[in-house]
Design an enzyme around this catalytic site. Structure first.
Site, PDB file in Angstrom:
ATOM      1  N   TYR A 147       0.791  -1.135  -0.077  1.00  0.00           N
ATOM      2  CA  TYR A 147      -0.024  -0.072  -0.050  1.00  0.00           C
ATOM      3  C   TYR A 147       0.948   1.442  -0.075  1.00  0.00           C
ATOM      4  O   TYR A 147       0.752   1.926  -0.831  1.00  0.00           O
ATOM      5  CB  TYR A 147      -0.909   0.044   1.248  1.00  0.00           C
ATOM      6  CG  TYR A 147      -2.140   1.028   1.332  1.00  0.00           C
ATOM      7  CD1 TYR A 147      -3.106   0.864   0.321  1.00  0.00           C
ATOM      8  CD2 TYR A 147      -1.890   1.995   2.287  1.00  0.00           C
ATOM      9  CE1 TYR A 147      -4.066   2.038   0.306  1.00  0.00           C
ATOM     10  CE2 TYR A 147      -2.835   3.261   2.321  1.00  0.00           C
ATOM     11  CZ  TYR A 147      -3.851   2.965   1.430  1.00  0.00           C
ATOM     12  OH  TYR A 147      -4.928   3.737   1.295  1.00  0.00           O
ATOM     13  N   GLY A 150       2.959   1.361  -3.102  1.00  0.00           N
ATOM     14  CA  GLY A 150       2.084   1.286  -4.222  1.00  0.00           C
ATOM     15  C   GLY A 150       1.811   2.899  -4.454  1.00  0.00           C
ATOM     16  O   GLY A 150       1.617   3.458  -5.499  1.00  0.00           O
ATOM     17  N   VAL A 189      -9.987   0.549  12.962  1.00  0.00           N
ATOM     18  CA  VAL A 189     -10.129   0.813  14.411  1.00  0.00           C
ATOM     19  C   VAL A 189     -11.318   1.239  14.665  1.00  0.00           C
ATOM     20  O   VAL A 189     -12.021   0.588  15.587  1.00  0.00           O
ATOM     21  CB  VAL A 189      -8.844   1.530  15.057  1.00  0.00           C
ATOM     22  CG1 VAL A 189      -8.972   3.219  14.699  1.00  0.00           C
ATOM     23  CG2 VAL A 189      -8.888   1.370  16.381  1.00  0.00           C
TER      24      VAL A 189
HETATM   25  N1  UDP Z   1      -6.331  -0.732  15.879  1.00  0.00           N
HETATM   26  C1  UDP Z   1      -6.766  -1.445  17.260  1.00  0.00           C
HETATM   27  N2  UDP Z   1      -7.358  -2.260  17.124  1.00  0.00           N
HETATM   28  C2  UDP Z   1      -8.228  -2.773  16.084  1.00  0.00           C
HETATM   29  C3  UDP Z   1      -7.878  -2.142  14.736  1.00  0.00           C
HETATM   30  C4  UDP Z   1      -6.661  -1.330  14.724  1.00  0.00           C
HETATM   31  O1  UDP Z   1      -5.971  -1.105  18.186  1.00  0.00           O
HETATM   32  O2  UDP Z   1      -9.329  -3.339  16.096  1.00  0.00           O
HETATM   33  C5  UDP Z   1      -5.154   0.180  15.758  1.00  0.00           C
HETATM   34  C6  UDP Z   1      -4.059  -0.335  14.789  1.00  0.00           C
HETATM   35  O3  UDP Z   1      -3.184  -1.046  15.107  1.00  0.00           O
HETATM   36  C7  UDP Z   1      -3.546   1.106  14.531  1.00  0.00           C
HETATM   37  C8  UDP Z   1      -4.801   1.973  14.607  1.00  0.00           C
HETATM   38  O4  UDP Z   1      -5.695   1.321  15.372  1.00  0.00           O
HETATM   39  O5  UDP Z   1      -2.465   1.568  15.424  1.00  0.00           O
HETATM   40  C9  UDP Z   1      -5.319   2.572  13.266  1.00  0.00           C
HETATM   41  O6  UDP Z   1      -5.711   1.410  12.705  1.00  0.00           O
HETATM   42  P1  UDP Z   1      -6.408   1.299  11.418  1.00  0.00           P
HETATM   43  O7  UDP Z   1      -6.601   0.036  10.649  1.00  0.00           O
HETATM   44  O8  UDP Z   1      -7.793   2.155  11.767  1.00  0.00           O
HETATM   45  O9  UDP Z   1      -5.727   2.644  10.316  1.00  0.00           O
HETATM   46  P2  UDP Z   1      -4.180   2.913  10.044  1.00  0.00           P
HETATM   47  O10 UDP Z   1      -3.902   4.107  10.644  1.00  0.00           O
HETATM   48  O11 UDP Z   1      -3.222   1.814  10.627  1.00  0.00           O
HETATM   49  O12 UDP Z   1      -4.036   2.577   8.502  1.00  0.00           O
END
Ligand code: UDP
Length: 319
Positions: A147, A150, A189
């Site tokens: 990602y 990319g 998240v």
């Molecule tokens: N995260 C979490 N629990 C979840 C999903 C994500 O603690 O169930 C954390 C993830 O590890 C990251 C942050 O929340 O540190 C944001 O994750 P997301 O996948 O929403 O977006 P990113 O900014 O990482 O692309």
């Protein structure tokens, strides 16, 4: 009336954009392979005579007979579980081959083309908050690289088509965004926390929850994307777009629990590799050049998003 092509038009951001463009009286051609997008997201406009949906994968060239004025290139799996899983190679192909195909289409139609790039191009940022001239700190062989790299390559293609082929380009870098039409199962998240709480499950924090993100409500983001597309000719960006109010993931979990309750407790799971420690946009450029500042703060935006997920909770997959 403009004819506007939106790739990734059935996804979270793409569908919100298509609906807004239709409501403003444009003709919209929505392109999606529906790998991570959902036709359900555009059901309110599917019968509108100004709206056309074409099921197509942008990794393949696309011919459109009708003259196109603008192209929003939004197609790409965008949630970490999607692009790190079965779509990792597809993600790079979409960013590279798909972007070339869309830039060729823009060239043929003399259309303005906007790239939805991402804060992920900054990787694990050493500069905080991130400004557009920061060049980032990306692991090129990690699980997020399909990602991050990319999208970095897509930016470079945009600027080469601009320099070499005189294509009229715009580039925005989107920071974390949330709101209605998120897929309850995309693993991000905000969708995870709300759906977990609504279904009475425990809330999964990855790592210790001290990592930060800055969350922008979708309506604010769509507004600035449209402003960027229609900005003065020659203003290419890149422009950071997002809400600079920064929260730890732990704070977010507490907010969701306070709003929904339902006896959910926080449980801790392993932090995925290369998960950025901190992220917050410097939006000075968007404020000055596009006269834009996000209006909806997390407290209000979460309420609207919880209302939306209440209508989707039957779709939430419990792992
Ligand atoms: N995260 C979490 N629990 C979840 C999903 C994500 O603690 O169930 C954390 C993830 O590890 C990251 C942050 O929340 O540190 C944001 O994750 P997301 O996948 O929403 O977006 P990113 O900014 O990482 O692309």
């Amino acid at each position: 009336m403009k004819t506007i092509l939106v790739t990734g038009g059935t996804g979270f951001l793409g569908s919100n954009l298509c609906i807004r463009l239709i409501n403003e009286g444009n003709k919209v051609i929505c392109i999606d392979n529906n790998y991570t997008g959902r036709l359900d997201n555009v059901k309110s406009i599917i019968d509108n005579p100004n709206f056309t949906f074409i099921k197509h994968d942008i990794c393949e060239p696309l011919e459109i007979d009708e003259h196109i004025n603008q192209i929003y290139n939004m197609a790409c799996p965008a949630s970490p579980p999607a692009y790190q899983g079965k779509y990792s190679i597809k993600t790079t192909k979409t960013c590279v081959l798909g972007t070339i195909n869309m830039l060729e289409l823009a060239k043929k139609h003399n259309a303005t083309i906007l790239q939805t790039s991402t804060s992920e191009i900054y990787g694990e940022p050493i500069v905080h908050p991130q400004t557009e001239n920061y060049r980032g700190n990306v692991n090129p062989i990690g699980i997020r690289a399909c990602y991050d790299e990319g999208k970095r390559c897509a930016e470079s293609l945009f600027f080469d088509y601009h320099r070499q082929e005189e294509v009229d380009i715009k580039v925005v870098r989107i920071f974390n965004t949330y709101g209605p039409k998120m897929n309850p199962n995309d693993g991000r998240v905000i969708s995870n926390f709300i759906c977990q709480a609504l279904s009475g499950q425990n809330i999964t924090i990855y790592g210790d929850g001290h990592q930060t993100r800055s969350f922008c409500y979708v309506d604010d983001l769509i507004e600035v994307i449209i402003r960027m597309m229609n900005s003065e000719k020659g203003f290419t960006g890149p422009v950071n777009i997002g809400n600079p109010n920064e929260f730890t993931i732990k704070e977010l979990a507490e907010m969701v629990i306070n709003k929904i309750g339902n006896n959910s407790k926080v449980i801790y799971k392993d932090l995925p590799s290369d998960d950025p420690t901190q992220r917050k946009p410097d939006i000075t450029l968007a404020q000055t050049k596009l006269n834009w500042t996000p209006k909806i703060q997390l407290n209000e935006g979460l309420d609207k998003t919880i209302q939306y997920f209440k209508t989707q909770i039957n779709l939430f997959r419990k792992d």
